[in-house]
Every structure is written in structure tokens, then in C-alpha cells.
Write a protein that holds these residues in place. Structure first.
Motif, PDB file in Angstrom:
ATOM      1  N   ASN A  70      62.429   9.247 -27.233  1.00 51.53           N
ATOM      2  CA  ASN A  70      62.576  10.019 -25.997  1.00 51.53           C
ATOM      3  C   ASN A  70      64.034  10.162 -25.597  1.00 51.53           C
ATOM      4  O   ASN A  70      64.462  11.229 -25.153  1.00 51.53           O
ATOM      5  N   ALA A  73      65.621  12.710 -27.821  1.00 45.12           N
ATOM      6  CA  ALA A  73      65.182  14.064 -27.496  1.00 45.12           C
ATOM      7  C   ALA A  73      65.885  14.585 -26.244  1.00 45.12           C
ATOM      8  O   ALA A  73      66.165  15.777 -26.129  1.00 45.12           O
ATOM      9  N   LEU A  74      66.185  13.704 -25.309  1.00 45.50           N
ATOM     10  CA  LEU A  74      66.843  14.120 -24.073  1.00 45.50           C
ATOM     11  C   LEU A  74      68.354  14.234 -24.217  1.00 45.50           C
ATOM     12  O   LEU A  74      69.013  14.777 -23.332  1.00 45.50           O
ATOM     13  N   HIS A  75      68.922  13.747 -25.312  1.00 46.32           N
ATOM     14  CA  HIS A  75      70.372  13.692 -25.464  1.00 46.32           C
ATOM     15  C   HIS A  75      71.023  15.069 -25.460  1.00 46.32           C
ATOM     16  O   HIS A  75      72.000  15.295 -24.776  1.00 46.32           O
ATOM     17  N   ARG A  77      69.865  17.930 -24.345  1.00 45.15           N
ATOM     18  CA  ARG A  77      69.201  18.827 -23.416  1.00 45.15           C
ATOM     19  C   ARG A  77      70.127  19.218 -22.270  1.00 45.15           C
ATOM     20  O   ARG A  77      70.922  18.429 -21.804  1.00 45.15           O
ATOM     21  N   ASN A  78      70.012  20.466 -21.852  1.00 36.99           N
ATOM     22  CA  ASN A  78      70.788  20.954 -20.718  1.00 36.99           C
ATOM     23  C   ASN A  78      70.121  20.450 -19.441  1.00 36.99           C
ATOM     24  O   ASN A  78      68.993  20.815 -19.142  1.00 36.99           O
ATOM     25  N   GLU A  79      70.820  19.637 -18.688  1.00 32.08           N
ATOM     26  CA  GLU A  79      70.227  18.998 -17.519  1.00 32.08           C
ATOM     27  C   GLU A  79      70.524  19.790 -16.256  1.00 32.08           C
ATOM     28  O   GLU A  79      71.324  19.395 -15.420  1.00 32.08           O
TER      29      GLU A  79
END
Length: 114
Positions: A70, A73-75, A77-79
């Protein structure tokens, strides 16, 4: 890295399933070894303790790999949040034009008789 963690998670999941299925309900464990009061590895109690400990370790490893996947996968990603974007009011957009009808398909050309 993500592929390595995914393969490790699959191996851990299969091992966890196997160790859970090896355990016998009602504290019977494997039933390896007869009586004997020494409490060694191959007595009923020793086998149950070993299977329980191994299952717990595999469960912790499974959850750790899930959390690792997880985080990976979030690394990238545009937050951004939809709440940060400017609101669109309905009156500011231009009215949409009606769509042009599609041209009729042209059939095959047939030669005229002479």
C-alpha cells in the motif's frame, strides 16, 4: 520492488493457508507423538505451540507486506483533493452546441449499364 513484495505476499499467503489447515480444532494439533511428559517439540502440546507460533509469525509478515504494498502504491500518487479545486458555477459555462447529424453512409458504387 513491488513485484518482489507481491511474490513474497503470495508465498506467505499459501504458507499461512497450509499452516492454518494443519492445525486441528479443539487443541489436538497434529497428534504427532503419543504420550510422554517431557513437553518436547513432537508431543501434542509442542506441535500445537509450534504451529500456533508459526501461524502468528506468518500473519504478521502477511500484514507487513500488505502495508508495504500500500505504501508503494501511494508513493507516486498525486496527492490533491477535490476540495482544493475552485468550484464551478453553472452560469459561467458556455451553452453546448447541438451536435451535427452524422452524414449518411455512402453505399457501394454500381456501374451504370451502357
Amino acid at each position: 520492488m513491488q513485484t518482489l513484495l507481491l511474490v513474497a505476499e503470495l508465498i506467505i499467503a499459501v504458507a499461512l493457508i497450509c499452516f492454518v489447515l494443519l492445525q486441528r480444532s479443539e487443541g489436538g494439533a497434529l497428534g504427532i507423538g503419543g504420550g510422554g511428559g517431557m513437553g518436547g517439540l513432537f508431543t501434542a502440546r509442542g506441535a500445537a505451540d509450534t504451529l500456533t507460533r508459526t501461524t502468528a509469525i506468518l500473519a504478521v509478515l502477511f500484514f507487513a507486506t500488505c502495508i508495504g504494498l500500500n505504501l508503494l502504491a501511494l508513493h507516486g500518487r498525486n496527492e490533491t483533493s477535490i476540495l482544493d479545486s475552485a468550484p464551478v458555477t453553472p452560469g459561467t459555462s458556455a451553452p453546448a452546441k447541438p451536435a451535427q447529424p452524422a452524414p449518411l453512409p455512402v453505399g457501394p458504387s454500381v456501374p451504370k449499364p451502357q
